[in-house]
Design an enzyme around this catalytic site. Structure first.
Site, PDB file in Angstrom:
ATOM      1  N   GLN A 121      10.315  -0.709  -7.429  1.00 38.36           N
ATOM      2  CA  GLN A 121       8.944  -1.057  -7.747  1.00 38.36           C
ATOM      3  C   GLN A 121       8.794  -2.573  -8.089  1.00 38.36           C
ATOM      4  OE1 GLN A 121       8.293   2.389 -10.739  1.00 38.36           O
ATOM      5  NE2 GLN A 121       6.413   1.970  -9.992  1.00 38.36           N
ATOM      6  N   HIS A 156      11.331   7.952  -6.753  1.00 36.25           N
ATOM      7  CA  HIS A 156      11.008   6.423  -6.203  1.00 36.25           C
ATOM      8  C   HIS A 156      12.381   5.974  -5.492  1.00 36.25           C
ATOM      9  CE1 HIS A 156       7.037   4.829  -7.392  1.00 36.25           C
ATOM     10  NE2 HIS A 156       7.345   5.353  -8.639  1.00 36.25           N
ATOM     11  N   GLY A 184       7.507   4.584 -17.099  1.00 34.44           N
ATOM     12  CA  GLY A 184       8.587   4.618 -16.388  1.00 34.44           C
ATOM     13  C   GLY A 184       8.642   3.305 -15.337  1.00 34.44           C
ATOM     14  N   CYS A 200       0.964   5.993 -11.364  1.00 35.43           N
ATOM     15  CA  CYS A 200       2.060   5.112 -10.844  1.00 35.43           C
ATOM     16  C   CYS A 200       1.748   3.591 -10.855  1.00 35.43           C
ATOM     17  CB  CYS A 200       2.512   5.436  -9.459  1.00 35.43           C
ATOM     18  SG  CYS A 200       4.149   4.594  -9.001  1.00 35.43           S
ATOM     19  N   LEU A 201       2.801   2.893 -11.610  1.00 36.62           N
ATOM     20  CA  LEU A 201       2.348   1.569 -11.631  1.00 36.62           C
ATOM     21  C   LEU A 201       2.119   0.626 -10.085  1.00 36.62           C
ATOM     22  CD1 LEU A 201       4.390   0.114 -14.564  1.00 36.62           C
ATOM     23  CD2 LEU A 201       2.214   0.765 -14.566  1.00 36.62           C
ATOM     24  N   HIS A 240       9.487  11.952 -11.682  1.00 38.66           N
ATOM     25  CA  HIS A 240       8.704  10.835 -10.882  1.00 38.66           C
ATOM     26  C   HIS A 240       9.611   9.707 -10.498  1.00 38.66           C
ATOM     27  CE1 HIS A 240       4.859   8.582 -10.457  1.00 38.66           C
ATOM     28  NE2 HIS A 240       5.648   7.551 -10.559  1.00 38.66           N
ATOM     29  N   GLU A 241      10.497   9.079 -11.347  1.00 37.41           N
ATOM     30  CA  GLU A 241      11.387   7.994 -11.239  1.00 37.41           C
ATOM     31  C   GLU A 241      12.409   8.170 -10.239  1.00 37.41           C
ATOM     32  OE1 GLU A 241       9.772   5.152 -12.079  1.00 37.41           O
ATOM     33  OE2 GLU A 241       8.401   6.182 -13.324  1.00 37.41           O
TER      34      GLU A 241
HETATM   35 ZN   LIG Z   1       5.638   5.541  -9.826  1.00 37.14          ZN
END
Ligand SMILES: [Zn+2]
Length: 176
Positions: free
Chosen positions: A48, A134, A43, A88-89, A130-131
């Site tokens: 991000q 963000h 995701g 998480c990236l 999760h997304e």
């Molecule tokens: Zn993340």
């Protein structure tokens, strides 16, 4: 596309609603998919990559698991709370168990602006939550117990310093 890391203020902002379903948005999501696959993520949310819009992409690698999600809302949480490992990236190399509801009833728009309402369970529900966080400036590490937070404090502080530095270098590229 440069990934924004924890410490970058854009990751803490509430992202803005998408109003124009145009080619810019389409191209943006294509670039986001390339970036997500490059880093082997499941995701990726627009903040991000430095774009403060309510938009994310996901691909759980399951049937119907690939989605472009615009202006999402969680209508209802479903099922029991479950604990699963997340990463998480924007927070590389930190993986911790996070407690979240097993399912969600959601609505969002697709690339054409069409309203979609569906129920998600398991892995897809987890990625969606999760997304979606963000877009409100919430990171999964915010949801950890005090004990876990303390355990990763040093690592997280180091990453945050790096993220701040990177955000200053990338600052002028912020689009919104
Ligand atoms: Zn993340």
């Amino acid at each position: 596309m440069e990934l924004r890391l924890i410490g970058d203020p854009i990751l803490r902002k509430r992202a803005k609603k998408v109003n124009n379903f145009d080619n810019i948005i389409k191209e943006l999501t294509e670039e986001m998919f390339s970036t997500m696959y490059l880093y082997e993520g499941v995701g990726l949310a627009a903040p991000q990559i430095g774009v403060s819009l309510r938009l994310f992409i996901m691909d759980s690698r399951e049937e119907n698991g690939k989605k472009v999600v615009i202006n999402p809302e969680i209508i209802e949480f479903l099922g029991e709370e479950v604990s699963e490992e997340e990463g998480c990236l924007s927070i590389p190399e930190i993986f911790e168990d996070v407690v979240r509801p097993e399912g969600v009833k959601v609505k969002y728009q697709d690339l054409e602006g069409k309203l979609i309402e569906e129920e998600l369970h398991g892995y897809q529900a987890r990625i969606f939550q999760h997304e979606n966080d963000h877009l409100d400036g919430i990171l999964f590490t915010d949801k950890l117990s005090l004990l876990k937070k303390t355990r990763i404090k040093k690592e997280l502080n180091n990453l945050t310093q790096k993220g701040k530095k990177r955000s200053q270098e990338l600052g002028s590229q912020v689009r919104s």
